[in-house]
Design a protein around this motif. Structure first.
Motif, PDB file in Angstrom:
ATOM      1  N   ASP A   1      90.868 -19.585  16.980  1.00 46.52           N
ATOM      2  CA  ASP A   1      90.532 -18.374  16.564  1.00 46.52           C
ATOM      3  C   ASP A   1      91.418 -18.081  16.223  1.00 46.52           C
ATOM      4  O   ASP A   1      91.990 -16.595  15.582  1.00 46.52           O
ATOM      5  N   GLU A   2      92.776 -18.586  15.635  1.00 43.91           N
ATOM      6  CA  GLU A   2      94.290 -18.105  15.358  1.00 43.91           C
ATOM      7  C   GLU A   2      94.360 -18.595  14.140  1.00 43.91           C
ATOM      8  O   GLU A   2      94.590 -20.296  14.121  1.00 43.91           O
ATOM      9  N   MET A   3      95.450 -18.104  12.985  1.00 49.02           N
ATOM     10  CA  MET A   3      95.763 -18.661  11.830  1.00 49.02           C
ATOM     11  C   MET A   3      96.895 -18.251  12.278  1.00 49.02           C
ATOM     12  O   MET A   3      97.985 -17.396  12.104  1.00 49.02           O
ATOM     13  N   SER A   4      97.801 -19.172  10.764  1.00 42.81           N
ATOM     14  CA  SER A   4      99.557 -18.949  11.610  1.00 42.81           C
ATOM     15  C   SER A   4     100.360 -19.432  10.125  1.00 42.81           C
ATOM     16  O   SER A   4      99.208 -19.922   9.173  1.00 42.81           O
ATOM     17  N   PHE A   5     101.357 -19.237   9.039  1.00 45.93           N
ATOM     18  CA  PHE A   5     102.064 -19.192   8.421  1.00 45.93           C
ATOM     19  C   PHE A   5     103.527 -19.936   8.158  1.00 45.93           C
ATOM     20  O   PHE A   5     104.100 -18.750   8.655  1.00 45.93           O
ATOM     21  N   ALA A   6     104.177 -20.450   7.241  1.00 43.29           N
ATOM     22  CA  ALA A   6     105.543 -20.663   7.571  1.00 43.29           C
ATOM     23  C   ALA A   6     105.428 -20.363   6.258  1.00 43.29           C
ATOM     24  O   ALA A   6     105.291 -20.504   4.769  1.00 43.29           O
ATOM     25  N   PHE A   7     106.815 -19.816   6.397  1.00 37.30           N
ATOM     26  CA  PHE A   7     107.762 -18.865   5.401  1.00 37.30           C
ATOM     27  C   PHE A   7     109.072 -18.267   4.775  1.00 37.30           C
ATOM     28  O   PHE A   7     109.367 -18.624   6.013  1.00 37.30           O
ATOM     29  N   ARG A   8     109.823 -18.294   3.794  1.00 39.75           N
ATOM     30  CA  ARG A   8     110.720 -18.091   3.834  1.00 39.75           C
ATOM     31  C   ARG A   8     111.064 -16.190   3.637  1.00 39.75           C
ATOM     32  O   ARG A   8     110.022 -15.865   2.272  1.00 39.75           O
ATOM     33  N   VAL A   9     111.492 -15.593   4.134  1.00 39.23           N
ATOM     34  CA  VAL A   9     111.654 -13.983   3.649  1.00 39.23           C
ATOM     35  C   VAL A   9     112.761 -14.050   2.399  1.00 39.23           C
ATOM     36  O   VAL A   9     114.384 -14.535   2.517  1.00 39.23           O
TER      37      VAL A   9
ATOM     38  N   GLY B   1     105.704 -24.544   1.740  1.00 38.49           N
ATOM     39  CA  GLY B   1     105.974 -23.676   3.348  1.00 38.49           C
ATOM     40  C   GLY B   1     104.501 -23.861   3.978  1.00 38.49           C
ATOM     41  O   GLY B   1     103.461 -25.847   3.091  1.00 38.49           O
ATOM     42  N   ASP B   2     103.693 -23.945   5.086  1.00 35.89           N
ATOM     43  CA  ASP B   2     101.810 -23.664   5.037  1.00 35.89           C
ATOM     44  C   ASP B   2     100.429 -22.651   5.628  1.00 35.89           C
ATOM     45  O   ASP B   2     101.527 -21.779   6.020  1.00 35.89           O
ATOM     46  N   VAL B   3     100.243 -22.560   5.927  1.00 38.68           N
ATOM     47  CA  VAL B   3      99.129 -21.507   6.845  1.00 38.68           C
ATOM     48  C   VAL B   3      98.439 -22.648   6.856  1.00 38.68           C
ATOM     49  O   VAL B   3      97.893 -24.283   7.057  1.00 38.68           O
ATOM     50  N   SER B   4      98.564 -22.749   8.483  1.00 32.47           N
ATOM     51  CA  SER B   4      97.838 -23.102   9.969  1.00 32.47           C
ATOM     52  C   SER B   4      97.021 -22.840  10.405  1.00 32.47           C
ATOM     53  O   SER B   4      96.994 -21.749  10.757  1.00 32.47           O
ATOM     54  N   VAL B   5      95.748 -23.698  10.702  1.00 31.07           N
ATOM     55  CA  VAL B   5      95.061 -23.286  12.170  1.00 31.07           C
ATOM     56  C   VAL B   5      95.473 -23.529  13.354  1.00 31.07           C
ATOM     57  O   VAL B   5      96.445 -24.369  13.329  1.00 31.07           O
ATOM     58  N   VAL B   6      95.973 -22.437  14.570  1.00 29.72           N
ATOM     59  CA  VAL B   6      96.210 -22.781  15.296  1.00 29.72           C
ATOM     60  C   VAL B   6      95.913 -22.857  16.373  1.00 29.72           C
ATOM     61  O   VAL B   6      94.790 -22.095  16.593  1.00 29.72           O
ATOM     62  N   ASN B   7      95.623 -23.271  17.727  1.00 25.02           N
ATOM     63  CA  ASN B   7      95.202 -22.800  18.417  1.00 25.02           C
ATOM     64  C   ASN B   7      96.430 -22.742  19.479  1.00 25.02           C
ATOM     65  O   ASN B   7      96.902 -23.317  20.509  1.00 25.02           O
TER      66      ASN B   7
ATOM     67  N   PRO C   1     103.639 -21.404  -5.611  1.00 22.94           N
ATOM     68  CA  PRO C   1     103.361 -22.016  -4.916  1.00 22.94           C
ATOM     69  C   PRO C   1     102.895 -23.557  -4.339  1.00 22.94           C
ATOM     70  O   PRO C   1     102.235 -23.429  -4.043  1.00 22.94           O
ATOM     71  N   GLN C   2     103.619 -24.821  -4.182  1.00 20.64           N
ATOM     72  CA  GLN C   2     102.769 -25.640  -3.532  1.00 20.64           C
ATOM     73  C   GLN C   2     102.935 -24.905  -1.909  1.00 20.64           C
ATOM     74  O   GLN C   2     103.740 -25.402  -1.232  1.00 20.64           O
ATOM     75  N   VAL C   3     101.663 -25.605  -1.321  1.00 28.03           N
ATOM     76  CA  VAL C   3     101.159 -25.180  -0.303  1.00 28.03           C
ATOM     77  C   VAL C   3      99.745 -25.752   0.795  1.00 28.03           C
ATOM     78  O   VAL C   3      99.454 -26.235   0.047  1.00 28.03           O
ATOM     79  N   GLN C   4     100.252 -26.303   1.973  1.00 29.71           N
ATOM     80  CA  GLN C   4      99.375 -27.549   2.624  1.00 29.71           C
ATOM     81  C   GLN C   4      98.283 -26.217   3.809  1.00 29.71           C
ATOM     82  O   GLN C   4      99.166 -25.709   3.988  1.00 29.71           O
ATOM     83  N   LEU C   5      97.383 -26.407   4.364  1.00 29.29           N
ATOM     84  CA  LEU C   5      96.556 -26.613   5.419  1.00 29.29           C
ATOM     85  C   LEU C   5      96.950 -27.539   6.216  1.00 29.29           C
ATOM     86  O   LEU C   5      96.429 -28.444   6.172  1.00 29.29           O
ATOM     87  N   LEU C   6      97.149 -26.945   7.378  1.00 28.26           N
ATOM     88  CA  LEU C   6      97.918 -27.758   8.281  1.00 28.26           C
ATOM     89  C   LEU C   6      97.072 -27.320   9.686  1.00 28.26           C
ATOM     90  O   LEU C   6      96.688 -25.999   9.899  1.00 28.26           O
TER      91      LEU C   6
END
Length: 230
Positions: free
Chosen positions: A129-137, A159-165, A73-78
């Motif tokens: 110190d948190e991460m999140s990801f965007a996806f479809r079920v 979608g993406d994987v993200s460092v989140v504050n 998959p094409q995924v970006q880090l945001l």
């Protein structure tokens, strides 16, 4: 049909955040590149979610990422699910895999960029110190009472994987609200049930009619007529 069955009809991109340990280290032989490593998702760990029907339990099952990762998959880090991509699977700077813990990610990021520098500084000092990801079920299973959702398979493409504050804490997060496009995914029975609930919620309050004024008894008029005749 139970109102909670509507939960199984909601589709679209969703996001989940997890408190994780993110490691930052310098890239060997590349002074302007650092590597960050951590987990964008944790499997087999139930957490509480909320939607318009109230709380329910959700768990991403082991193996949920196998199919999508096999399809490259094409995924970006945001950062916070927005802004310019800091790493990209297509470029080889973002690497994703699934292990017994969950969705593991490793990303090479350029320290020449100011946004990357700010992110790395926040990670190193422990402010983020948190991460999140965007996806479809793409495959799921609900308990008979629709109070537990097992996510069996997801799609990460675009979608993406993200460092989140301060991403949505799993203990207090709110599921995406139903959007207009999601109504088209409901069955006729579910749509009718939802409509009836909304009509009850927004129906104007029932105002009891004021009692009609009591009429004068006939005896009063007779008494007045007799008095006038005297």
């Amino acid at each position: 049909m139970s109102d909670k069955s509507q939960r199984a009809s909601v589709t679209g991109i969703v996001r989940r955040a997890y408190p994780v340990a993110l490691e930052v280290r310098a890239k060997k032989d590349k002074p302007s590149v650092s590597t960050i490593e951590g987990y964008a998702s944790v499997t087999e760990s139930p957490f509480e979610m909320w939607d318009w029907l109230g709380p329910y339990s959700e768990v991403v099952r082991t193996g949920a990422f196998a199919k999508t990762l096999a399809e490259n998959p094409q995924v970006q880090l945001l950062l916070n699910h927005g802004g310019l991509a800091m790493a990209y699977t297509k470029a080889g700077t973002l690497r994703l895999s699934e292990d017994t813990t969950g969705l593991h990610m490793e990303a090479d990021v350029s320290t020449k960029r100011s946004d990357v520098g700010d992110m790395l500084a926040a990670l190193e000092e422990g402010s983020v110190d948190e991460m999140s990801f965007a996806f479809r079920v793409t495959r799921q299973m609900w308990s008979p009472d629709y109070d537990q959702r097992d996510i069996l398979e997801i799609d990460l493409h675009r979608g993406d994987v993200s460092v989140v504050n301060f991403g949505a804490n799993p203990a207090t997060s709110v599921a995406p609200a139903m959007r207009a496009a999601d109504f088209d995914q409901l069955s006729d029975d579910d749509a009718r049930s939802l409509m009836e609930r909304l009509q009850r919620r927004f129906a104007p309050p029932v105002v009891e009619p004021a009692p009609a004024p009591a009429g004068h008894p006939l005896s009063l008029y007779l008494a007045q007529a007799e008095a006038l005749a005297l």
